[in-house]
Scaffold this motif. Structure first.
Motif, PDB file in Angstrom:
ATOM      1  N   PHE A 136       0.640  -1.102  -0.154  1.00 36.31           N
ATOM      2  CA  PHE A 136      -0.029  -0.225  -0.055  1.00 36.31           C
ATOM      3  C   PHE A 136       1.035   1.322   0.034  1.00 36.31           C
ATOM      4  CE2 PHE A 136      -2.549  -3.263   2.244  1.00 36.31           C
ATOM      5  CZ  PHE A 136      -3.877  -3.091   1.493  1.00 36.31           C
ATOM      6  N   GLU A 137       0.300   2.306  -0.437  1.00 32.54           N
ATOM      7  CA  GLU A 137       0.922   3.533  -0.352  1.00 32.54           C
ATOM      8  C   GLU A 137       0.252   4.446   0.740  1.00 32.54           C
ATOM      9  OE1 GLU A 137       1.346   6.278  -3.753  1.00 32.54           O
ATOM     10  OE2 GLU A 137       2.152   7.990  -2.698  1.00 32.54           O
ATOM     11  N   ALA A 138       1.019   5.128   1.739  1.00 30.03           N
ATOM     12  CA  ALA A 138       0.401   5.765   2.511  1.00 30.03           C
ATOM     13  C   ALA A 138      -0.061   7.256   2.260  1.00 30.03           C
ATOM     14  CB  ALA A 138       1.068   5.804   3.817  1.00 30.03           C
ATOM     15  N   ILE A 194       5.933   5.304   1.558  1.00 26.85           N
ATOM     16  CA  ILE A 194       5.832   6.463   2.323  1.00 26.85           C
ATOM     17  C   ILE A 194       6.278   7.591   1.580  1.00 26.85           C
ATOM     18  CG2 ILE A 194       6.280   7.769   4.534  1.00 26.85           C
ATOM     19  CD1 ILE A 194       5.950   4.992   6.002  1.00 26.85           C
ATOM     20  N   ASN A 195       5.351   8.692   1.525  1.00 27.26           N
ATOM     21  CA  ASN A 195       6.146  10.012   0.735  1.00 27.26           C
ATOM     22  C   ASN A 195       7.077  10.860   1.541  1.00 27.26           C
ATOM     23  OD1 ASN A 195       4.624  10.008  -2.102  1.00 27.26           O
ATOM     24  ND2 ASN A 195       2.845   9.560  -0.737  1.00 27.26           N
ATOM     25  N   LEU A 196       8.064  11.179   1.069  1.00 30.97           N
ATOM     26  CA  LEU A 196       8.920  12.032   1.690  1.00 30.97           C
ATOM     27  C   LEU A 196       8.718  13.466   1.071  1.00 30.97           C
ATOM     28  CD1 LEU A 196      12.123  10.058   2.716  1.00 30.97           C
ATOM     29  CD2 LEU A 196       9.984  10.236   4.171  1.00 30.97           C
ATOM     30  N   LEU A 236      10.400   4.502   0.218  1.00 32.28           N
ATOM     31  CA  LEU A 236      10.454   5.627   0.457  1.00 32.28           C
ATOM     32  C   LEU A 236      10.168   6.302  -0.665  1.00 32.28           C
ATOM     33  CD1 LEU A 236      13.056   6.248   3.438  1.00 32.28           C
ATOM     34  CD2 LEU A 236      10.521   5.927   3.675  1.00 32.28           C
ATOM     35  N   GLU A 237       9.258   7.215  -0.921  1.00 36.94           N
ATOM     36  CA  GLU A 237       8.933   8.006  -2.345  1.00 36.94           C
ATOM     37  C   GLU A 237       9.524   9.128  -2.139  1.00 36.94           C
ATOM     38  OE1 GLU A 237       4.905   7.158  -3.757  1.00 36.94           O
ATOM     39  OE2 GLU A 237       5.156   5.331  -3.449  1.00 36.94           O
ATOM     40  N   ILE A 238      10.236   9.368  -3.171  1.00 35.84           N
ATOM     41  CA  ILE A 238      10.854  10.970  -3.236  1.00 35.84           C
ATOM     42  C   ILE A 238      10.492  11.584  -4.717  1.00 35.84           C
ATOM     43  CG2 ILE A 238      12.682  10.519  -1.520  1.00 35.84           C
ATOM     44  CD1 ILE A 238      14.696  10.911  -3.853  1.00 35.84           C
ATOM     45  N   ALA A 250       3.141   1.996 -12.716  1.00 32.55           N
ATOM     46  CA  ALA A 250       2.372   3.039 -13.065  1.00 32.55           C
ATOM     47  C   ALA A 250       1.292   3.486 -12.170  1.00 32.55           C
ATOM     48  CB  ALA A 250       1.812   2.600 -14.502  1.00 32.55           C
ATOM     49  N   GLU A 251       1.162   4.599 -12.195  1.00 28.46           N
ATOM     50  CA  GLU A 251       0.132   5.348 -11.243  1.00 28.46           C
ATOM     51  C   GLU A 251      -1.218   5.626 -12.067  1.00 28.46           C
ATOM     52  OE1 GLU A 251       2.108   7.806  -7.712  1.00 28.46           O
ATOM     53  OE2 GLU A 251       2.311   8.799  -9.764  1.00 28.46           O
ATOM     54  N   GLY A 252      -2.473   5.893 -11.184  1.00 30.42           N
ATOM     55  CA  GLY A 252      -3.559   6.558 -11.679  1.00 30.42           C
ATOM     56  C   GLY A 252      -4.012   5.660 -12.726  1.00 30.42           C
ATOM     57  N   MET A 292      11.477   6.603  -7.198  1.00 26.72           N
ATOM     58  CA  MET A 292      11.451   8.109  -7.737  1.00 26.72           C
ATOM     59  C   MET A 292       9.837   8.078  -8.006  1.00 26.72           C
ATOM     60  SD  MET A 292      13.549  10.053 -10.481  1.00 26.72           S
ATOM     61  CE  MET A 292      13.638  11.351  -9.182  1.00 26.72           C
ATOM     62  N   ASP A 293       9.193   8.978  -7.450  1.00 21.27           N
ATOM     63  CA  ASP A 293       7.902   9.071  -7.681  1.00 21.27           C
ATOM     64  C   ASP A 293       7.558  10.419  -8.849  1.00 21.27           C
ATOM     65  OD1 ASP A 293       5.119   9.009  -6.885  1.00 21.27           O
ATOM     66  OD2 ASP A 293       5.299  10.200  -5.196  1.00 21.27           O
ATOM     67  N   ASP A 294       6.396  10.430  -9.542  1.00 16.70           N
ATOM     68  CA  ASP A 294       5.929  11.174 -10.407  1.00 16.70           C
ATOM     69  C   ASP A 294       7.179  11.176 -11.649  1.00 16.70           C
ATOM     70  OD1 ASP A 294       4.355  11.780  -8.666  1.00 16.70           O
ATOM     71  OD2 ASP A 294       4.754  13.900  -8.116  1.00 16.70           O
ATOM     72  N   ILE A 326      10.681   2.804 -10.110  1.00 14.60           N
ATOM     73  CA  ILE A 326      10.409   4.308 -10.978  1.00 14.60           C
ATOM     74  C   ILE A 326       8.707   4.194 -10.934  1.00 14.60           C
ATOM     75  CG2 ILE A 326      10.184   5.628 -13.042  1.00 14.60           C
ATOM     76  CD1 ILE A 326      12.785   3.899 -13.704  1.00 14.60           C
ATOM     77  N   LYS A 327       8.110   5.330 -10.588  1.00 19.29           N
ATOM     78  CA  LYS A 327       6.739   5.640 -10.801  1.00 19.29           C
ATOM     79  C   LYS A 327       6.146   6.247 -11.817  1.00 19.29           C
ATOM     80  CE  LYS A 327       4.151   5.088  -6.905  1.00 19.29           C
ATOM     81  NZ  LYS A 327       3.478   5.003  -5.596  1.00 19.29           N
ATOM     82  N   ILE A 328       5.846   5.841 -12.810  1.00 20.76           N
ATOM     83  CA  ILE A 328       5.423   6.679 -13.975  1.00 20.76           C
ATOM     84  C   ILE A 328       4.028   7.387 -13.650  1.00 20.76           C
ATOM     85  CG2 ILE A 328       4.486   6.563 -16.218  1.00 20.76           C
ATOM     86  CD1 ILE A 328       5.778   3.939 -16.656  1.00 20.76           C
TER      87      ILE A 328
HETATM   88 CA    CA Z   1       3.822   8.895  -4.001  1.00 23.76          CA
END
Ligand code: CA
Ligand code: C2E
Ligand code: CA
Ligand code: CA
Length: 275
Positions: free
Chosen positions: A57-59, A112-114, A144-146, A231-233, A174-176, A195-197
């Protein structure tokens, strides 16, 4: 009122004054919110593409405002960053989410997002160590997502912190990806685990304007650099089919579930482990 006679004050437009007051009010409210535990961590499932299994899960932070109800992080994170309140808030999210995740089945991860601010003159490494030791969560279950903005600032110090985090055994994502200016050069500076697209590419997958080709290239990049690609969204079955065809490792989006309270995460876990 006290300063009314001074010329400098008259230079302000009344509506600007109002904006500043609203900001100041929000700032005070944020402090109260932290003290009075108005924050809550929601969880959104991360899914394995090939097996359809739940990966973790993502917080995602939520503010249950006494009058306004649930306030989106997009509304308060920027001010929390400006006022540095993101430091105690970020530390709280780390503690809370690690404690929740430590009780889940051991194959499930927690992302978790930082904020970039948490990397500046702080004790992020100690905070992460503390969250892990008090919760008993295995370090390799924590991602940890940055974003690129973390890499942009004082990159030597940031790289040092990232390497220290890596040494503890946590994963770094690596987020976004693809929304900034130099995401590619950062892949060379630091060996991310994932990598999060960004969801903008997923949303435009079917429009024939290159998103599909970009996703394909990022998956290839991930393969070549031994980084997982998520891949997000993802909102539709068509998007999922395209991402599966391209070889994405993981997906996340409303197609599976919106971010939801801890109890809902547990229901998702129960269903996933029964399959
Ligand atoms: Ca994120
Ligand atoms: P993000 O890290 O890129 O998180 C993904 C955002 O996309 C979340 O918005 C999530 O609810 C939303 N989302 C997920 N799936 C879909 C979908 O299928 N369709 C659409 N339209 N949206 C989807 P959310 O929860 O509003 O969070 C917004 C941003 O706030 C996050 O973007 C992140 O940058 C920040 N944020 C949230 N929680 C935290 C936190 O604990 N710490 C820090 N520093 N930032 C946080
Ligand atoms: Ca993102
Ligand atoms: Ca984002």
């Amino acid at each position: 009122a006290k300063a009314e006679g001074r010329g400098t004050w008259r230079a302000f437009k009344p509506e600007m004054d109002q904006q500043m007051q609203a900001r100041r009010r929000l700032e005070i409210e944020l402090h109260t919110a932290l003290a009075e535990r108005q924050f809550e961590v929601f969880y959104q499932p991360l899914m394995q593409v090939t097996t359809g299994d739940l990966a973790g899960f993502e917080a995602l932070l939520r503010w249950n405002h006494p009058e306004r109800g649930s306030v989106s992080p997009a509304e308060f994170i920027p001010l929390a960053e400006e006022t540095r309140l993101i430091k105690p808030l970020g530390a709280w999210v780390l503690e809370r989410a690690c404690r929740d995740a430590a009780k889940w089945p051991a194959h499930l991860k927690i992302a978790i997002n930082l904020s970039p601010v948490q990397f500046v003159k702080g004790n992020l490494v100690e905070e992460v160590e503390h969250a892990l030791s008090t919760s008993g969560l295995a370090p390799d279950r924590l991602e940890l997502e940055i974003t690129e903005s973390v890499m942009l600032q004082n990159s030597d110090e940031t790289l040092q912190v990232l390497n220290q985090l890596r040494a503890i055994g946590v994963q770094i994502s690596m987020d976004d990806f693809g929304t900034g200016y130099s995401s590619l050069s950062y892949l060379r500076k630091f060996p991310f685990d994932k990598i999060k697209i960004d969801q903008t590419f997923v949303r435009s997958l079917g429009d024939g304007k290159g998103s599909l080709e970009i996703v394909r290239a990022v998956v290839g990049l991930g393969r070549a650099l031994s980084m997982k690609v998520l891949a997000e969204g993802v909102e539709t079955a068509d998007q999922l089919a395209a991402l599966r065809a391209e070889g994405c490792d993981e997906v996340q989006g409303y197609l599976f579930s919106k971010p939801a309270p801890l109890a809902e995460a547990w229901r998702t876990i129960a269903i996933a482990t029964k399959r």
